[in-house]
Scaffold this motif. Structure first.
Motif, PDB file in Angstrom:
ATOM      1  N   ALA A 150       1.718   6.756  -6.848  1.00 27.53           N
ATOM      2  CA  ALA A 150       0.666   7.707  -7.230  1.00 27.53           C
ATOM      3  C   ALA A 150       1.111   9.143  -6.976  1.00 27.53           C
ATOM      4  O   ALA A 150       0.867  10.027  -7.800  1.00 27.53           O
ATOM      5  N   ALA A 151       1.796   9.390  -5.866  1.00 25.82           N
ATOM      6  CA  ALA A 151       2.279  10.737  -5.559  1.00 25.82           C
ATOM      7  C   ALA A 151       3.336  11.166  -6.573  1.00 25.82           C
ATOM      8  O   ALA A 151       3.342  12.319  -7.033  1.00 25.82           O
ATOM      9  N   ASP A 152       4.230  10.243  -6.954  1.00 26.42           N
ATOM     10  CA  ASP A 152       5.256  10.555  -7.949  1.00 26.42           C
ATOM     11  C   ASP A 152       4.625  10.869  -9.305  1.00 26.42           C
ATOM     12  O   ASP A 152       5.035  11.810  -9.993  1.00 26.42           O
ATOM     13  N   GLU A 153       3.615  10.084  -9.663  1.00 30.81           N
ATOM     14  CA  GLU A 153       2.916  10.311 -10.933  1.00 30.81           C
ATOM     15  C   GLU A 153       2.222  11.669 -10.934  1.00 30.81           C
ATOM     16  O   GLU A 153       2.271  12.409 -11.922  1.00 30.81           O
ATOM     17  N   LEU A 154       1.610  12.015  -9.827  1.00 31.57           N
ATOM     18  CA  LEU A 154       0.947  13.307  -9.713  1.00 31.57           C
ATOM     19  C   LEU A 154       1.958  14.451  -9.794  1.00 31.57           C
ATOM     20  O   LEU A 154       1.709  15.464 -10.456  1.00 31.57           O
ATOM     21  N   ALA A 155       3.112  14.277  -9.155  1.00 32.74           N
ATOM     22  CA  ALA A 155       4.151  15.307  -9.212  1.00 32.74           C
ATOM     23  C   ALA A 155       4.670  15.468 -10.635  1.00 32.74           C
ATOM     24  O   ALA A 155       4.879  16.595 -11.101  1.00 32.74           O
ATOM     25  N   ASP A 207       0.826  -1.200   0.000  1.00 31.21           N
ATOM     26  CA  ASP A 207       0.000   0.000   0.000  1.00 31.21           C
ATOM     27  C   ASP A 207       0.868   1.260   0.000  1.00 31.21           C
ATOM     28  O   ASP A 207       0.591   2.204  -0.751  1.00 31.21           O
ATOM     29  N   ASP A 208       1.917   1.267   0.803  1.00 35.75           N
ATOM     30  CA  ASP A 208       2.831   2.418   0.836  1.00 35.75           C
ATOM     31  C   ASP A 208       3.496   2.625  -0.524  1.00 35.75           C
ATOM     32  O   ASP A 208       3.631   3.760  -0.996  1.00 35.75           O
TER      33      ASP A 208
END
Length: 111
Positions: A97-102, A90-91
């Motif tokens: 997902a955070a990297d993709e958003l950035a 999960d982490d």
């Protein structure tokens, strides 16, 4: 290092081990520590507390097959090892997902 119980009982501990223990204790800063065997079986409430989620949410994860469990009578039990493995997965998904958003934010020039 002398062991409590008399002058005759001495315990020789390598310096790197003592330094590691001192470092770990320094990192605690008054926080509690629990040592849990990887094969320990947790109740749904214990597992939910460890993930910092509600018990109903944890039960949904179990029923969706995201975390393995077994029944003891009518009660669900989760091994600590399975819970930690779920948390790692999960982490990793959250980080991705955070990297993709950035990356997307930079591509669009919003940052």
């Amino acid at each position: 290092m002398l062991v409590e119980g008399g002058d005759k009982d001495a315990l020789v501990v390598p310096r790197p081990v003592v330094e590691l223990i001192a470092h770990m204790l320094g990192q605690l800063e008054g926080r509690g520590v629990s040592i849990i065997p990887s094969f320990a079986e947790l109740t749904t409430q214990q597992a939910a507390d460890m993930l910092n989620v509600s018990r109903p949410y944890l039960i949904k994860l179990l029923e969706d097959g995201k975390i393995p469990f077994h029944l003891v009578g009518r009660n669900r039990r989760i091994t600590f090892q399975d819970l930690i493995e779920y948390k790692r997965r999960d982490d990793a998904q959250r980080r991705a997902a955070a990297d993709e958003l950035a990356d997307l934010t930079q591509e669009l020039g919003l940052y």
